[in-house]
Motif scaffolding. Sequence first.
Motif, PDB file in Angstrom:
ATOM      1  N   GLU A 119     -76.274 -23.721 -31.950  1.00 30.65           N
ATOM      2  CA  GLU A 119     -75.950 -24.105 -33.322  1.00 30.65           C
ATOM      3  C   GLU A 119     -74.799 -23.246 -33.835  1.00 30.65           C
ATOM      4  O   GLU A 119     -74.601 -22.124 -33.367  1.00 30.65           O
ATOM      5  CB  GLU A 119     -77.176 -23.912 -34.230  1.00 30.65           C
ATOM      6  CG  GLU A 119     -78.384 -24.767 -33.856  1.00 30.65           C
ATOM      7  CD  GLU A 119     -78.150 -26.247 -34.092  1.00 30.65           C
ATOM      8  OE1 GLU A 119     -77.231 -26.578 -34.885  1.00 30.65           O
ATOM      9  OE2 GLU A 119     -78.863 -27.071 -33.490  1.00 30.65           O
ATOM     10  N   PRO A 120     -74.046 -23.745 -34.811  1.00 30.11           N
ATOM     11  CA  PRO A 120     -72.941 -22.927 -35.358  1.00 30.11           C
ATOM     12  C   PRO A 120     -73.465 -21.733 -36.146  1.00 30.11           C
ATOM     13  O   PRO A 120     -74.636 -21.688 -36.536  1.00 30.11           O
ATOM     14  CB  PRO A 120     -72.200 -23.909 -36.270  1.00 30.11           C
ATOM     15  CG  PRO A 120     -73.203 -24.942 -36.624  1.00 30.11           C
ATOM     16  CD  PRO A 120     -74.104 -25.076 -35.445  1.00 30.11           C
ATOM     17  N   MET A 121     -72.575 -20.771 -36.369  1.00 28.56           N
ATOM     18  CA  MET A 121     -72.937 -19.610 -37.187  1.00 28.56           C
ATOM     19  C   MET A 121     -73.346 -20.057 -38.586  1.00 28.56           C
ATOM     20  O   MET A 121     -72.798 -21.019 -39.119  1.00 28.56           O
ATOM     21  CB  MET A 121     -71.750 -18.653 -37.301  1.00 28.56           C
ATOM     22  CG  MET A 121     -71.462 -17.835 -36.072  1.00 28.56           C
ATOM     23  SD  MET A 121     -70.121 -16.654 -36.370  1.00 28.56           S
ATOM     24  CE  MET A 121     -68.710 -17.753 -36.480  1.00 28.56           C
ATOM     25  N   LYS A 122     -74.295 -19.343 -39.155  1.00 29.10           N
ATOM     26  CA  LYS A 122     -74.683 -19.593 -40.534  1.00 29.10           C
ATOM     27  C   LYS A 122     -73.653 -18.917 -41.432  1.00 29.10           C
ATOM     28  O   LYS A 122     -73.385 -17.734 -41.290  1.00 29.10           O
ATOM     29  CB  LYS A 122     -76.082 -19.051 -40.798  1.00 29.10           C
ATOM     30  CG  LYS A 122     -77.137 -19.697 -39.909  1.00 29.10           C
ATOM     31  CD  LYS A 122     -78.436 -18.935 -39.944  1.00 29.10           C
ATOM     32  CE  LYS A 122     -79.401 -19.497 -38.900  1.00 29.10           C
ATOM     33  NZ  LYS A 122     -78.945 -19.214 -37.518  1.00 29.10           N
ATOM     34  N   LEU A 123     -73.093 -19.687 -42.337  1.00 24.88           N
ATOM     35  CA  LEU A 123     -72.025 -19.180 -43.199  1.00 24.88           C
ATOM     36  C   LEU A 123     -72.578 -18.756 -44.545  1.00 24.88           C
ATOM     37  O   LEU A 123     -73.459 -19.419 -45.107  1.00 24.88           O
ATOM     38  CB  LEU A 123     -70.941 -20.246 -43.395  1.00 24.88           C
ATOM     39  CG  LEU A 123     -70.279 -20.772 -42.125  1.00 24.88           C
ATOM     40  CD1 LEU A 123     -69.235 -21.820 -42.478  1.00 24.88           C
ATOM     41  CD2 LEU A 123     -69.656 -19.645 -41.321  1.00 24.88           C
ATOM     42  N   GLY A 124     -72.054 -17.663 -45.065  1.00 26.96           N
ATOM     43  CA  GLY A 124     -72.461 -17.167 -46.370  1.00 26.96           C
ATOM     44  C   GLY A 124     -71.847 -17.970 -47.495  1.00 26.96           C
ATOM     45  O   GLY A 124     -71.061 -18.901 -47.294  1.00 26.96           O
ATOM     46  N   LEU A 125     -72.209 -17.576 -48.726  1.00 27.08           N
ATOM     47  CA  LEU A 125     -71.775 -18.301 -49.912  1.00 27.08           C
ATOM     48  C   LEU A 125     -70.254 -18.341 -50.037  1.00 27.08           C
ATOM     49  O   LEU A 125     -69.678 -19.357 -50.426  1.00 27.08           O
ATOM     50  CB  LEU A 125     -72.374 -17.613 -51.149  1.00 27.08           C
ATOM     51  CG  LEU A 125     -72.240 -18.344 -52.470  1.00 27.08           C
ATOM     52  CD1 LEU A 125     -73.105 -19.586 -52.478  1.00 27.08           C
ATOM     53  CD2 LEU A 125     -72.640 -17.435 -53.626  1.00 27.08           C
ATOM     54  N   ASP A 126     -69.579 -17.238 -49.682  1.00 24.06           N
ATOM     55  CA  ASP A 126     -68.124 -17.178 -49.856  1.00 24.06           C
ATOM     56  C   ASP A 126     -67.371 -18.045 -48.867  1.00 24.06           C
ATOM     57  O   ASP A 126     -66.204 -18.364 -49.068  1.00 24.06           O
ATOM     58  CB  ASP A 126     -67.632 -15.726 -49.778  1.00 24.06           C
ATOM     59  CG  ASP A 126     -68.162 -15.001 -48.545  1.00 24.06           C
ATOM     60  OD1 ASP A 126     -68.947 -15.608 -47.789  1.00 24.06           O
ATOM     61  OD2 ASP A 126     -67.807 -13.827 -48.349  1.00 24.06           O
ATOM     62  N   LEU A 127     -68.020 -18.453 -47.781  1.00 27.02           N
ATOM     63  CA  LEU A 127     -67.361 -19.296 -46.780  1.00 27.02           C
ATOM     64  C   LEU A 127     -67.794 -20.757 -46.864  1.00 27.02           C
ATOM     65  O   LEU A 127     -67.007 -21.654 -46.604  1.00 27.02           O
ATOM     66  CB  LEU A 127     -67.654 -18.766 -45.371  1.00 27.02           C
ATOM     67  CG  LEU A 127     -67.117 -17.361 -45.052  1.00 27.02           C
ATOM     68  CD1 LEU A 127     -67.453 -16.987 -43.625  1.00 27.02           C
ATOM     69  CD2 LEU A 127     -65.615 -17.285 -45.276  1.00 27.02           C
ATOM     70  N   ARG A 128     -69.054 -20.977 -47.201  1.00 28.58           N
ATOM     71  CA  ARG A 128     -69.569 -22.344 -47.193  1.00 28.58           C
ATOM     72  C   ARG A 128     -69.508 -23.011 -48.565  1.00 28.58           C
ATOM     73  O   ARG A 128     -69.628 -24.212 -48.688  1.00 28.58           O
ATOM     74  CB  ARG A 128     -71.020 -22.320 -46.701  1.00 28.58           C
ATOM     75  CG  ARG A 128     -71.501 -23.679 -46.231  1.00 28.58           C
ATOM     76  CD  ARG A 128     -72.914 -23.608 -45.729  1.00 28.58           C
ATOM     77  NE  ARG A 128     -73.313 -24.864 -45.134  1.00 28.58           N
ATOM     78  CZ  ARG A 128     -74.569 -25.215 -44.929  1.00 28.58           C
ATOM     79  NH1 ARG A 128     -75.536 -24.406 -45.251  1.00 28.58           N
ATOM     80  NH2 ARG A 128     -74.859 -26.371 -44.374  1.00 28.58           N
ATOM     81  N   GLY A 129     -69.347 -22.204 -49.603  1.00 27.81           N
ATOM     82  CA  GLY A 129     -69.453 -22.739 -50.950  1.00 27.81           C
ATOM     83  C   GLY A 129     -70.905 -22.793 -51.379  1.00 27.81           C
ATOM     84  O   GLY A 129     -71.815 -22.665 -50.567  1.00 27.81           O
ATOM     85  N   GLY A 130     -71.152 -22.960 -52.650  1.00 21.29           N
ATOM     86  CA  GLY A 130     -72.517 -22.986 -53.158  1.00 21.29           C
ATOM     87  C   GLY A 130     -72.565 -22.350 -54.530  1.00 21.29           C
ATOM     88  O   GLY A 130     -71.588 -22.362 -55.273  1.00 21.29           O
ATOM     89  N   VAL A 131     -73.717 -21.807 -54.874  1.00 19.77           N
ATOM     90  CA  VAL A 131     -73.895 -21.238 -56.210  1.00 19.77           C
ATOM     91  C   VAL A 131     -74.547 -19.871 -56.123  1.00 19.77           C
ATOM     92  O   VAL A 131     -75.397 -19.618 -55.254  1.00 19.77           O
ATOM     93  CB  VAL A 131     -74.719 -22.206 -57.101  1.00 19.77           C
ATOM     94  CG1 VAL A 131     -76.127 -22.361 -56.578  1.00 19.77           C
ATOM     95  CG2 VAL A 131     -74.732 -21.743 -58.543  1.00 19.77           C
ATOM     96  N   HIS A 132     -74.094 -18.977 -57.017  1.00 24.38           N
ATOM     97  CA  HIS A 132     -74.625 -17.613 -57.098  1.00 24.38           C
ATOM     98  C   HIS A 132     -75.182 -17.405 -58.501  1.00 24.38           C
ATOM     99  O   HIS A 132     -74.491 -17.652 -59.491  1.00 24.38           O
ATOM    100  CB  HIS A 132     -73.504 -16.604 -56.817  1.00 24.38           C
ATOM    101  CG  HIS A 132     -73.804 -15.198 -57.246  1.00 24.38           C
ATOM    102  ND1 HIS A 132     -74.239 -14.232 -56.376  1.00 24.38           N
ATOM    103  CD2 HIS A 132     -73.737 -14.596 -58.465  1.00 24.38           C
ATOM    104  CE1 HIS A 132     -74.417 -13.103 -57.043  1.00 24.38           C
ATOM    105  NE2 HIS A 132     -74.122 -13.299 -58.305  1.00 24.38           N
ATOM    106  N   PHE A 133     -76.448 -16.957 -58.584  1.00 23.58           N
ATOM    107  CA  PHE A 133     -77.061 -16.645 -59.869  1.00 23.58           C
ATOM    108  C   PHE A 133     -77.464 -15.173 -59.880  1.00 23.58           C
ATOM    109  O   PHE A 133     -78.005 -14.662 -58.892  1.00 23.58           O
ATOM    110  CB  PHE A 133     -78.332 -17.472 -60.108  1.00 23.58           C
ATOM    111  CG  PHE A 133     -78.098 -18.948 -60.251  1.00 23.58           C
ATOM    112  CD1 PHE A 133     -77.307 -19.448 -61.271  1.00 23.58           C
ATOM    113  CD2 PHE A 133     -78.686 -19.849 -59.375  1.00 23.58           C
ATOM    114  CE1 PHE A 133     -77.093 -20.806 -61.404  1.00 23.58           C
ATOM    115  CE2 PHE A 133     -78.481 -21.208 -59.499  1.00 23.58           C
ATOM    116  CZ  PHE A 133     -77.674 -21.691 -60.520  1.00 23.58           C
ATOM    117  N   LEU A 134     -77.201 -14.503 -60.996  1.00 21.90           N
ATOM    118  CA  LEU A 134     -77.769 -13.182 -61.240  1.00 21.90           C
ATOM    119  C   LEU A 134     -78.739 -13.345 -62.400  1.00 21.90           C
ATOM    120  O   LEU A 134     -78.339 -13.711 -63.511  1.00 21.90           O
ATOM    121  CB  LEU A 134     -76.682 -12.158 -61.589  1.00 21.90           C
ATOM    122  CG  LEU A 134     -77.184 -10.740 -61.898  1.00 21.90           C
ATOM    123  CD1 LEU A 134     -77.908 -10.139 -60.693  1.00 21.90           C
ATOM    124  CD2 LEU A 134     -76.033  -9.844 -62.325  1.00 21.90           C
TER     125      LEU A 134
END
Length: 615
Positions: A119-134
């Motif tokens: 399987e391909p590498m799992k990409l983090g938020l900064d590479l795959r896009g998505g949402v960050h909540f604090l």
Amino acid sequence: MLNRYPLWKYIMLIVVIIVGLLYALPNLYGEDPAVQITGARGVAASEQTLNQVQNTLKKEQISAKSIALEDGSILARFDSSDTQLRARESLMEVLGDQYVVALNLAPATPRWLSTIAAEPMKLGLDLRGGVHFLMEVDMETALGKLQEQNIDSLRSDLRDKGIAWTNVRKTNNYGVDISFRNGSTRDDAVSYLQGRHRDLVISGQGSNGLRAVMSDDRLREAREYAVQQNINILRNRVNQLGVAEPLVQRQGADRIVVELPGIQDTARAKEILGATATLEFRLVNTSVDQSAAASGRVPGDSEVKMTREGQPVVLYKRVILTGDHITDSTSSQDEYNQPQVNISLDSAGGNIMSNFTKDNIGKPMATLFVEYKDSGKKDANGRAILAKQEEVINVANIQSRLGNSFRITGISNANEARQLSLLLRAGALIAPIQIVEERTIGPTLGMQNIKQGLEACLWGLVASIVFMVFFYKKFGIIATSALIANLVLIVGVMSLLPGATLTMPGIAGIVLTLAVAVDANVLINERIKEELKNGRSVQQAIHEGYKGAFSSIIDANVTTLITAIILYAVGTGSIKGFAITTAIGVATSMFTAIVGTRAIVNLLYGGKRINKLSI
């Protein structure tokens, strides 16, 4: 004989390179926009569900690249994001609340690679896009709830002991003040309560009062519990969204970071994660008439709550049961085709409900819906002030002894019942949370980061190759082949490890390890040149060059490895990503620089009469 490897070493090296290449290959195939359909709690997707999905898409004239059922989950792949969104809307209408229909980005790995778990590498938020909540936990509310529980418990104990009090009120620092008719009654109460409440500091106050405050240990434990329990509940809610590789972790004393890579439905994510709905079951005080309730004249142990229609209901302050004990909830229709929510309790909650209803058959019990919402106001620090909203959604007489399962009715529509059941199923938050920071990273920005990261790796690799070939000629070409093999192995190992996620700092770690790999080859080549200058033969120079550089390479790489381990242990998020890629890169660079290049050199020069080296 010098500079000869046994056959098994060459075979081992070839096998390692081939395996690394195979597991690195899936990263070249990209991802497909997809819709993931997973069953809600206790429900699994089946062949019947698969047929339903296929028929729905066919009816709506939505073409899918593939639709597959695997491990109780259905994944439908599409050509574009627009088609993906249309498909999700259609499927949600048909499948209802028994299934979670989530947008996803699915790897487009060929089946022959998937069969070997590549399987391909799992990409983090900064590479795959998505949402960050604090998110920040509202400790005031959490400790306020605990204060209410202490008041209820102290009242109950005094009532059971037959000790009369005149007044109970809240005080600062989440304490409780209780007044008595005289000092002797107060002393009896202090003596009795001190033995039953070890986590409270109980002392006399004035001539006829006592004060109970929570100990420092109890306050610290309550704060810790509020954060940890909210983290667990948020993880459950993330699972309801069907997000792959989410990050939910603590930050500081009372904050939680939630990152959802690849998620596209950010409004839905925010709605589910930030919701604070829960239920409270309370007994109705029927001794207060309607006119007194409307004017707010109620006993001290009761309070007035409103129904949706604005009718006052007098409830005892004592909470029989809260949503904390709910293990499952589903929405359905009752015998009159009205929406209802079916509740299942854990063993402790079932015992509480069973014992209470056994002793109160014939009495009315109310279901109170509690939610915290943004009031639109800000505090001194600029954070949103949450307003508590309560509503009686159901009042029913206790017909018989209830157990671990029962139902609540009186809900206005099916969507509300579905939303309430989802929130209760995921868990009720111990304390309200508010989103203090929200960042959305689009897939386009993620692709740009990947492109820039790849360019950085490429130019770093090119610079290293030019340097090595210019200074070390043929041995520089050998070192270059080791560099390329090193990069392949890093990607292959990152793809194999289940907990490894590639982030932008992770790409920086890869570039750094390429430099470390060059450093190892420079040490070896310079040592060989030094041995040649000292008059050694070619074969002896090669042997002593690798032997002499070995200890220096090990020392340099082990210190880097120790630093990476420390970073992983104490770091969070992207720092851990950097540490993982650095550690993997150090290990693979040592293997390729020491074993890989030595194998090539031995193959080219070992056991041969060589008068001059191209170095």
